[in-house]
Design an enzyme around this catalytic site. Structure first.
Site, PDB file in Angstrom:
ATOM      1  CE1 TYR A   1      -3.734  -2.299   5.215  1.00 13.35           C
ATOM      2  CE2 TYR A   1      -3.512   0.058   4.773  1.00 13.35           C
ATOM      3  CZ  TYR A   1      -3.702  -1.245   4.326  1.00 13.35           C
ATOM      4  OH  TYR A   1      -3.864  -1.488   2.982  1.00 13.35           O
TER       5      TYR A   1
ATOM      6  CB  SER B   1      -0.890   0.023   1.252  1.00 16.15           C
ATOM      7  OG  SER B   1      -1.529   1.290   1.359  1.00 16.15           O
TER       8      SER B   1
HETATM    9  N1  NAP Z   1      -8.809  -0.321  -1.150  1.00 14.42           N
HETATM   10  C1  NAP Z   1      -7.754   0.432  -0.924  1.00 14.42           C
HETATM   11  O1  NAP Z   1      -7.850   1.677  -0.806  1.00 14.42           O
HETATM   12  C2  NAP Z   1      -6.378  -0.182  -0.844  1.00 14.42           C
HETATM   13  C3  NAP Z   1      -5.263   0.652  -0.980  1.00 14.42           C
HETATM   14  C4  NAP Z   1      -3.988   0.121  -0.894  1.00 14.42           C
HETATM   15  C5  NAP Z   1      -3.826  -1.233  -0.678  1.00 14.42           C
HETATM   16  N2  NAP Z   1      -4.925  -2.033  -0.553  1.00 14.42           N
HETATM   17  C6  NAP Z   1      -4.685  -3.466  -0.344  1.00 14.42           C
HETATM   18  O2  NAP Z   1      -5.279  -4.170  -1.409  1.00 14.42           O
HETATM   19  C7  NAP Z   1      -5.718  -5.452  -0.962  1.00 14.42           C
HETATM   20  C8  NAP Z   1      -7.199  -5.616  -1.297  1.00 14.42           C
HETATM   21  O3  NAP Z   1      -7.928  -4.565  -0.695  1.00 14.42           O
HETATM   22  P1  NAP Z   1      -9.466  -4.313  -1.078  1.00 14.42           P
HETATM   23  O4  NAP Z   1      -9.766  -2.924  -0.735  1.00 14.42           O
HETATM   24  O5  NAP Z   1      -9.751  -4.831  -2.428  1.00 14.42           O
HETATM   25  O6  NAP Z   1     -10.162  -5.260   0.017  1.00 14.42           O
HETATM   26  P2  NAP Z   1     -11.660  -5.848   0.125  1.00 14.42           P
HETATM   27  O7  NAP Z   1     -12.563  -5.232  -0.866  1.00 14.42           O
HETATM   28  O8  NAP Z   1     -12.007  -5.758   1.578  1.00 14.42           O
HETATM   29  O9  NAP Z   1     -11.436  -7.399  -0.235  1.00 14.42           O
HETATM   30  C9  NAP Z   1     -10.581  -8.138   0.601  1.00 14.42           C
HETATM   31  C10 NAP Z   1     -10.424  -9.537   0.066  1.00 14.42           C
HETATM   32  O10 NAP Z   1      -9.482 -10.223   0.892  1.00 14.42           O
HETATM   33  C11 NAP Z   1     -10.067 -11.425   1.364  1.00 14.42           C
HETATM   34  N3  NAP Z   1      -9.519 -11.781   2.665  1.00 14.42           N
HETATM   35  C12 NAP Z   1      -9.515 -11.057   3.815  1.00 14.42           C
HETATM   36  N4  NAP Z   1      -8.903 -11.752   4.788  1.00 14.42           N
HETATM   37  C13 NAP Z   1      -8.510 -12.943   4.248  1.00 14.42           C
HETATM   38  C14 NAP Z   1      -7.842 -14.085   4.722  1.00 14.42           C
HETATM   39  N5  NAP Z   1      -7.400 -14.162   6.000  1.00 14.42           N
HETATM   40  N6  NAP Z   1      -7.621 -15.110   3.881  1.00 14.42           N
HETATM   41  C15 NAP Z   1      -8.020 -15.063   2.580  1.00 14.42           C
HETATM   42  N7  NAP Z   1      -8.673 -14.003   2.071  1.00 14.42           N
HETATM   43  C16 NAP Z   1      -8.915 -12.962   2.899  1.00 14.42           C
HETATM   44  C17 NAP Z   1     -11.556 -11.177   1.383  1.00 14.42           C
HETATM   45  O11 NAP Z   1     -12.217 -12.442   1.328  1.00 14.42           O
HETATM   46  P3  NAP Z   1     -13.746 -12.639   1.879  1.00 14.42           P
HETATM   47  O12 NAP Z   1     -14.537 -11.586   1.203  1.00 14.42           O
HETATM   48  O13 NAP Z   1     -14.077 -14.021   1.483  1.00 14.42           O
HETATM   49  O14 NAP Z   1     -13.679 -12.426   3.366  1.00 14.42           O
HETATM   50  C18 NAP Z   1     -11.708 -10.349   0.092  1.00 14.42           C
HETATM   51  O15 NAP Z   1     -11.725 -11.201  -1.021  1.00 14.42           O
HETATM   52  C19 NAP Z   1      -5.404  -5.498   0.538  1.00 14.42           C
HETATM   53  O16 NAP Z   1      -4.160  -6.138   0.734  1.00 14.42           O
HETATM   54  C20 NAP Z   1      -5.320  -4.032   0.907  1.00 14.42           C
HETATM   55  O17 NAP Z   1      -4.515  -3.835   2.056  1.00 14.42           O
HETATM   56  C21 NAP Z   1      -6.190  -1.547  -0.628  1.00 14.42           C
END
Ligand code: NAP
Length: 249
Positions: free
Chosen positions: A155, A142
């Site tokens: 985080y 991130s």
């Molecule tokens: N959105 C942002 O602004 C942003 C910015 C920078 C980085 N990121 C990073 O990008 C990645 C995805 O973020 P997102 O915003 O797309 O998240 P999201 O919409 O909350 O989706 C998270 C995904 O991760 C899965 N997950 C959570 N815990 C897990 C575990 N212990 N084992 C296996 N799967 C798990 C969830 O599965 P279930 O739905 O089945 O629980 C879901 O498929 C993360 O690493 C986050 O830190 C996000």
């Protein structure tokens, strides 16, 4: 020929958000994709249906990335259905912003278990599974590890750890033909960032103001970068952290 023809990819946390977009992006370039999820089977099945409906190959496999036995099962299932993995995207991640006064050991463990231990366990299984042909590991870090926003100590610490893991493993695994790179997104509108209350918040408006390209990201901004890091086009890159943030740093 598509860029990822005959490749097998595992995307962790691909039932929604950035992971689902990466899974679709890899499949559109010909990869057979394992759509991993933790609890949202409906979301994962929908992603699989979209991929197969468009003529691609995909299967959903449940596994909590912080549980070693479940990670082993994820790679066993992959091998059974598609053969050994060539590409692994460590995308599964959770985030919770809290002021330092409210940090608890439980919340520390919850975020580190998925965001750091999960990356290590899945990378370990990938290394064992890739075999002599090698492979590509793509970590989703991130931009917070550069921006260090207030109230994000736990985080941001998890994502700084991901940066370190990328660099260490790139040095440790290069001789085994394994490349390890990271994509570090800025704020992206996803199911997770909506549920966390980021979208429409002051933090969101601040992020837009700080971003040279004048908006926050969407998942399809990230997916083509993962395709690039998965493919031979990036064959000379390892240990890189690509800031995918519209210029905010
Ligand atoms: N959105 C942002 O602004 C942003 C910015 C920078 C980085 N990121 C990073 O990008 C990645 C995805 O973020 P997102 O915003 O797309 O998240 P999201 O919409 O909350 O989706 C998270 C995904 O991760 C899965 N997950 C959570 N815990 C897990 C575990 N212990 N084992 C296996 N799967 C798990 C969830 O599965 P279930 O739905 O089945 O629980 C879901 O498929 C993360 O690493 C986050 O830190 C996000």
């Amino acid at each position: 020929m598509k860029k990822l023809e005959n490749k097998v990819a595992i995307v962790t946390g691909a039932s929604k958000g950035i992971g689902s977009s990466i899974a679709k992006g890899l499949a559109a370039e010909g990869a057979a994709v394992v759509v991993n999820y933790s609890s949202d089977k409906t979301g994962a099945d929908k992603v699989v249906a979209e991929i197969t409906g468009a003529g691609g190959k995909a299967v959903a496999v449940q596994a909590n990335v912080s549980q070693p036995d479940q990670v082993t099962r994820l790679f066993d299932e992959t091998k059974k259905v598609f053969g050994a993995a060539d590409v692994v995207v460590n995308n599964a991640g959770i985030y919770q912003f809290t002021p330092i006064e409210q940090v608890t050991p439980e919340e520390f463990k919850r975020q580190f278990d998925t965001n750091v231990l999960g990356v290590l366990l899945v990378s370990q299984a990938a290394v064992n599974g890739f075999g002599e042909k090698g492979g590509s590991i793509i970590n989703i870090g991130s931009a917070v590890s550069r921006i260090t926003p207030p109230n994000s100590s736990v985080y941001t610490a998890t994502k700084s750890s991901v940066d370190s893991i990328t660099q260490v493993l790139s040095k440790e695994l290069g001789h085994r033909k394994i490349r390890v790179n990271s994509i570090n997104p800025g704020m992206v509108e996803t199911e997770g960032s909506i549920a966390a209350g980021f979208i429409g918040s002051d933090f969101h408006h601040e992020a837009v103001k700080m971003t040279p390209l004048g908006r926050i990201g969407i998942p399809t901004d990230i997916a083509p970068i993962a395709v690039f890091l998965a493919s031979d086009d990036s064959g000379w890159l390892t240990g890189e952290t690509l800031l995918a943030s519209g210029g905010v740093r």
